[in-house]
Design a protein around this motif. Structure first.
Motif, mmCIF file in Angstrom:
data_model
loop_
_atom_site.group_PDB
_atom_site.id
_atom_site.type_symbol
_atom_site.label_atom_id
_atom_site.label_comp_id
_atom_site.label_asym_id
_atom_site.label_seq_id
_atom_site.Cartn_x
_atom_site.Cartn_y
_atom_site.Cartn_z
ATOM 1 N N MET A 184 4.629 -1.679 2.473
ATOM 2 C CA MET A 184 3.641 -0.857 3.133
ATOM 3 C C MET A 184 3.575 -1.290 4.592
ATOM 4 O O MET A 184 3.572 -2.468 4.898
ATOM 5 C CB MET A 184 2.279 -1.017 2.442
ATOM 6 C CG MET A 184 1.288 0.008 2.904
ATOM 7 S SD MET A 184 -0.077 0.257 1.755
ATOM 8 C CE MET A 184 -1.057 -1.189 2.017
ATOM 9 N N THR A 185 3.512 -0.330 5.478
ATOM 10 C CA THR A 185 3.462 -0.640 6.905
ATOM 11 C C THR A 185 2.027 -0.731 7.377
ATOM 12 O O THR A 185 1.131 -0.119 6.790
ATOM 13 C CB THR A 185 4.203 0.439 7.718
ATOM 14 O OG1 THR A 185 3.557 1.694 7.482
ATOM 15 C CG2 THR A 185 5.660 0.530 7.310
ATOM 16 N N PRO A 186 1.777 -1.468 8.453
ATOM 17 C CA PRO A 186 0.421 -1.564 8.981
ATOM 18 C C PRO A 186 -0.075 -0.203 9.460
ATOM 19 O O PRO A 186 0.707 0.666 9.829
ATOM 20 C CB PRO A 186 0.537 -2.540 10.140
ATOM 21 C CG PRO A 186 1.865 -3.175 10.026
ATOM 22 C CD PRO A 186 2.722 -2.284 9.185
ATOM 23 N N ASN A 187 -1.378 -0.025 9.459
ATOM 24 C CA ASN A 187 -1.982 1.213 9.950
ATOM 25 C C ASN A 187 -1.834 1.307 11.455
ATOM 26 O O ASN A 187 -1.841 0.309 12.166
ATOM 27 C CB ASN A 187 -3.468 1.270 9.584
ATOM 28 C CG ASN A 187 -3.684 1.360 8.091
ATOM 29 O OD1 ASN A 187 -2.888 1.949 7.386
ATOM 30 N ND2 ASN A 187 -4.741 0.754 7.615
ATOM 31 N N GLN A 188 -1.683 2.518 11.943
ATOM 32 C CA GLN A 188 -1.644 2.767 13.385
ATOM 33 C C GLN A 188 -3.046 2.583 13.945
ATOM 34 O O GLN A 188 -4.023 2.940 13.286
ATOM 35 C CB GLN A 188 -1.151 4.189 13.659
ATOM 36 C CG GLN A 188 0.274 4.447 13.192
ATOM 37 C CD GLN A 188 1.279 3.583 13.925
ATOM 38 O OE1 GLN A 188 1.141 3.307 15.106
ATOM 39 N NE2 GLN A 188 2.300 3.135 13.210
ATOM 40 N N PRO B 133 -3.667 2.347 -0.874
ATOM 41 C CA PRO B 133 -2.489 1.908 -1.609
ATOM 42 C C PRO B 133 -2.255 2.709 -2.888
ATOM 43 O O PRO B 133 -1.135 2.837 -3.339
ATOM 44 C CB PRO B 133 -2.763 0.437 -1.911
ATOM 45 C CG PRO B 133 -4.226 0.272 -1.777
ATOM 46 C CD PRO B 133 -4.701 1.328 -0.822
ATOM 47 N N ILE B 134 -3.313 3.250 -3.468
ATOM 48 C CA ILE B 134 -3.198 4.059 -4.680
ATOM 49 C C ILE B 134 -3.979 5.345 -4.434
ATOM 50 O O ILE B 134 -5.176 5.295 -4.131
ATOM 51 C CB ILE B 134 -3.766 3.317 -5.909
ATOM 52 C CG1 ILE B 134 -3.044 1.986 -6.116
ATOM 53 C CG2 ILE B 134 -3.652 4.188 -7.156
ATOM 54 C CD1 ILE B 134 -3.653 1.109 -7.178
ATOM 55 N N ALA B 135 -3.322 6.470 -4.567
ATOM 56 C CA ALA B 135 -3.974 7.753 -4.305
ATOM 57 C C ALA B 135 -5.230 7.902 -5.157
ATOM 58 O O ALA B 135 -5.210 7.666 -6.368
ATOM 59 C CB ALA B 135 -3.002 8.889 -4.591
ATOM 60 N N ASN C 108 -11.525 1.602 -3.586
ATOM 61 C CA ASN C 108 -11.685 0.148 -3.504
ATOM 62 C C ASN C 108 -10.895 -0.543 -4.610
ATOM 63 O O ASN C 108 -10.816 -0.053 -5.731
ATOM 64 C CB ASN C 108 -13.163 -0.245 -3.665
ATOM 65 C CG ASN C 108 -14.018 0.300 -2.555
ATOM 66 O OD1 ASN C 108 -13.824 -0.040 -1.400
ATOM 67 N ND2 ASN C 108 -14.959 1.166 -2.900
ATOM 68 N N LEU C 109 -10.350 -1.704 -4.275
ATOM 69 C CA LEU C 109 -9.688 -2.565 -5.256
ATOM 70 C C LEU C 109 -10.357 -3.928 -5.225
ATOM 71 O O LEU C 109 -10.650 -4.449 -4.148
ATOM 72 C CB LEU C 109 -8.204 -2.754 -4.906
ATOM 73 C CG LEU C 109 -7.301 -1.537 -4.975
ATOM 74 C CD1 LEU C 109 -5.918 -1.892 -4.429
ATOM 75 C CD2 LEU C 109 -7.188 -1.043 -6.393
#
Length: 76
Positions: free
Chosen positions: A1-5, A13-15, A19-20
């Motif tokens: 996974m790439t960092p957010n712009q 991470p999961i559609a 919250n995880l």
């Protein structure tokens, strides 16, 4: 996974999952599954939709604690 712009909304991470919460420890037998089960039940009683995944390769303790005797099925 790439960092957010910068300035962009965070990527999930999961559609559909907002919250995880991870429960972990470097030692066995400290109550991680018990904490995870109680946390999921408590959040559900507060009105949140919860799911629980146990990656324990030594035994299916979550189904035992939750009183489940049937194999998992996909939610609709």
């Amino acid at each position: 996974m790439t960092p957010n712009q910068p300035g962009a909304p965070p990527k999930l991470p999961i559609a559909g999952v907002k919250n995880l919460i991870a429960v972990g420890s470097g030692k066995g037998g400290v109550g991680k599954t018990t904490v995870a089960v109680n946390l999921a039940i408590s959040l559900n009683r507060l009105g949140y939709t919860t799911g629980l995944m146990d990656a324990d390769v030594y035994g299916p303790n979550v189904p035992l604690m939750m009183g489940v005797s049937q194999p998992p099925r996909r939610a609709r």
